[in-house]
Design a protein around this motif. Structure first.
Motif, short mmCIF file in Angstrom:
data_model
loop_
_atom_site.label_atom_id
_atom_site.label_comp_id
_atom_site.label_asym_id
_atom_site.label_seq_id
_atom_site.Cartn_x
_atom_site.Cartn_y
_atom_site.Cartn_z
N ARG A 1 0.66 -0.94 0.07
CA ARG A 1 -0.22 0.03 0.02
C ARG A 1 0.80 1.14 0.42
O ARG A 1 0.63 2.40 -0.99
CB ARG A 1 -1.01 -0.40 1.32
CG ARG A 1 -1.79 -1.23 1.57
CD ARG A 1 -2.84 -1.07 2.35
NE ARG A 1 -4.10 -1.74 1.69
CZ ARG A 1 -5.40 -2.12 2.96
NH1 ARG A 1 -5.54 -1.52 4.11
NH2 ARG A 1 -5.68 -3.21 2.78
N GLU A 2 1.70 0.84 0.69
CA GLU A 2 2.51 2.17 1.54
C GLU A 2 3.54 2.59 -0.59
O GLU A 2 3.87 3.76 -1.12
CB GLU A 2 3.63 2.92 2.19
CG GLU A 2 2.43 2.37 3.50
CD GLU A 2 2.59 3.47 4.61
OE1 GLU A 2 4.00 4.34 4.71
OE2 GLU A 2 2.23 3.68 5.12
N LEU A 3 4.56 1.57 -0.61
CA LEU A 3 5.34 1.41 -1.14
C LEU A 3 4.86 0.98 -3.17
O LEU A 3 5.91 1.03 -3.74
CB LEU A 3 6.74 0.65 -1.26
CG LEU A 3 7.04 0.58 0.30
CD1 LEU A 3 8.56 -0.15 0.58
CD2 LEU A 3 7.55 1.68 0.64
N HIS A 4 2.99 0.51 -2.29
CA HIS A 4 3.05 -0.03 -4.39
C HIS A 4 3.96 -0.89 -4.94
O HIS A 4 3.76 -0.70 -6.47
CB HIS A 4 3.13 1.21 -5.48
CG HIS A 4 1.85 2.44 -4.92
ND1 HIS A 4 0.59 2.47 -3.82
CD2 HIS A 4 3.06 4.23 -3.78
CE1 HIS A 4 0.67 3.47 -3.30
NE2 HIS A 4 2.40 4.49 -3.78
N ILE A 5 4.61 -1.78 -4.18
CA ILE A 5 5.08 -3.50 -4.45
C ILE A 5 4.08 -4.24 -5.31
O ILE A 5 3.06 -4.79 -4.70
CB ILE A 5 6.13 -3.91 -3.66
CG1 ILE A 5 6.79 -2.33 -2.90
CG2 ILE A 5 7.10 -4.94 -4.21
CD1 ILE A 5 7.99 -1.95 -3.83
N THR A 6 3.81 -4.26 -6.37
CA THR A 6 3.68 -5.51 -7.24
C THR A 6 3.46 -7.10 -6.01
O THR A 6 4.45 -7.04 -5.47
CB THR A 6 3.33 -5.41 -7.85
OG1 THR A 6 4.88 -6.70 -8.47
CG2 THR A 6 2.64 -4.59 -9.66
N PRO A 7 2.76 -7.76 -6.12
CA PRO A 7 3.05 -9.34 -5.59
C PRO A 7 4.61 -10.16 -6.21
O PRO A 7 4.95 -11.02 -5.65
CB PRO A 7 1.39 -10.43 -6.06
CG PRO A 7 0.32 -8.70 -5.94
CD PRO A 7 1.36 -7.99 -6.60
N VAL A 8 3.49 -9.58 -7.80
CA VAL A 8 5.21 -10.46 -8.57
C VAL A 8 6.46 -9.67 -7.83
O VAL A 8 7.15 -10.20 -7.72
CB VAL A 8 5.17 -10.54 -9.66
CG1 VAL A 8 6.16 -10.46 -10.76
CG2 VAL A 8 3.53 -11.30 -10.27
N LEU A 9 6.73 -8.19 -7.87
CA LEU A 9 7.88 -7.73 -7.19
C LEU A 9 8.46 -8.11 -6.32
O LEU A 9 9.05 -8.63 -5.65
CB LEU A 9 8.06 -6.31 -7.82
CG LEU A 9 8.93 -5.80 -7.58
CD1 LEU A 9 9.97 -6.27 -7.77
CD2 LEU A 9 8.51 -3.96 -7.73
#
Length: 410
Positions: free
Chosen positions: A249-257
């Motif tokens: 939510r805060e860093l906007h990292i996707t599940p794959v990344l």
């Protein structure tokens, strides 16, 4: 490098192989369960903290009893029963998701009950290993088991991220249920007779628990490990309970990344497991423990410092994951030391005392971190957790463990 002697031991190889499959499945659930809460059910920071805490709640209630029963009953039977029960329990999550009846209450319940079963499994598992190998082979055995766990940390997160994208987070947990069935079958196939539990001088559950606590606290080496574990676990709960929410939510990292980032930690963890035994012989046990603890603490600081673009944030998280190479070095030496200095008839209770303080303090920290994050923010709470972990390392540094060179009795 570790010798190949235990690789040729068929019964140890069965235990080792079963745990290899089970650890991959458990790694999938450790990522898939919080992602189910965050993505599928839209959990809040407090709910994420509660979920992280539920996994360790069983330790607080059943931790000491699990150790006493592990010293009373055949440990192999406990391992098989808990594996089968965890398989059945985890399979309810994909079933509920398929029927569109999945709720946070079920995730709480599954995390709590599977945590209780894991308490009984771990207390028996760590006490069962010395019945398969002799005391001189403990470091080799624990190194091989840690190596398996590190390989799972490499494969599991990346696989989980891909599976979450393809078949959703709840359905990935089904693989963990199947892995527990494989683990139960592998332990069932072990044919080496297990030594009968030795009756203690006080055949009463309360006195038996007290005896185990006395043995844990009376030994200065074990006491230092217990004190450090309690402080470290409490503050790690601040970070572990909020990590996935912070990343998504805060860093906007996707599940794959995110899966790739965690896999980097798994790869460094694997490297640590490979070199752990060599470092023990070169540096000595005390230096290995202390060096690993400090490395973990400093790497943990990288997580709350992550900021900026997705690429920069991922770089900070990867820097934090590189510290994972120290986890197997620490765990192998800590477990081997505890197994070496503890009489066999007390192993279950001494192991459960260690698990109680670590896995019991962790959910308290996760809950406290969730409450604190609601007030001051996720990043600030995780920074407090990282600094608190370093405090536990100071306690360990001042203990008699720094003078230990060799494994006692090996």
């Amino acid at each position: 490098m570790p010798s190949a002697s235990l690789t040729r031991d068929r019964d140890f190889f069965k235990l080792w192989g079963g745990q290899a499959i089970s650890k991959i499945g458990s790694t999938i659930t450790s990522v898939g369960l919080p992602l189910t809460a965050a993505f599928v059910l839209g959990a809040s920071p407090l709910q994420m903290g509660i979920l992280a805490g539920c996994g360790g709640a069983g330790v607080l209630v059943f931790g000491l009893f699990a150790g006493a029963w592990a010293d009373r009953l055949p440990r192999r039977s406990i391992l098989i029963a808990t594996d089968l029960a965890r398989a059945a329990l985890l399979s309810t999550i994909p079933l509920a998701a398929a029927l569109h009846h999945l709720h946070m209450a079920q995730l709480y319940a599954v995390a709590t009950l599977s945590g209780i079963l894991t308490v009984f499994f771990d207390a028996s598992y760590q006490a069962y290993v010395p019945s398969l190998v002799n005391r001189a082979e403990l470091v080799e055995a624990n190194s091989k088991l840690a190596l398996t766990e590190s390989i799972a940390d490499v494969i599991g997160p990346g696989l989980t991220g891909l599976l979450v994208q393809l078949i959703t987070a709840p359905m990935t947990i089904l693989l963990d249920a199947l892995s527990f069935l494989c683990s139960a079958a592998s332990v069932w196939l072990i044919r080496r007779p297990e030594p009968r539990p030795e009756p203690g001088p006080a055949p009463h559950i309360g006195r038996e628990i007290a005896e185990g606590l006395s043995a844990s606290w009376g030994n200065p080496l074990l006491r230092a490990l217990l004190q450090r574990a309690a402080i470290a676990a409490f503050f790690l709960g601040f970070i572990g309970g909020l990590f996935y929410l912070f990343a998504v939510r805060e860093l906007h990292i996707t599940p794959v990344l995110l899966g790739i980032v965690i896999s980097v930690g798994g790869a460094s963890n694997l490297f640590g497991a490979v070199v752990a035994e060599r470092l023990l012989h070169r540096l000595g046990l005390g230096r290995c423990l202390l060096g690993a603890a400090w490395m973990i603490g400093l790497a943990t600081l990288m997580v709350p410092l992550a900021h900026g673009s997705v690429a920069l944030s991922a770089a900070f998280l990867i820097a934090g994951q590189l510290g994972d190479m120290a986890w197997p070095i620490y765990n192998i030496n800590e477990t081997s030391l505890r197994q070496a200095v503890t009489p066999d008839r007390l192993l279950g209770r001494v192991n459960s005392a260690a698990n109680l303080l670590f896995h019991g303090a962790y959910p308290l920290g996760a809950l406290a971190g969730g409450v604190l994050a609601q007030s001051i923010g996720i990043r600030q709470t995780m920074l407090i957790g990282a600094l608190g972990y370093l405090l536990s390392t100071v306690r360990l540094t001042l203990s008699p463990i720094r003078h230990v060179r060799r494994l006692p009795g090996a």
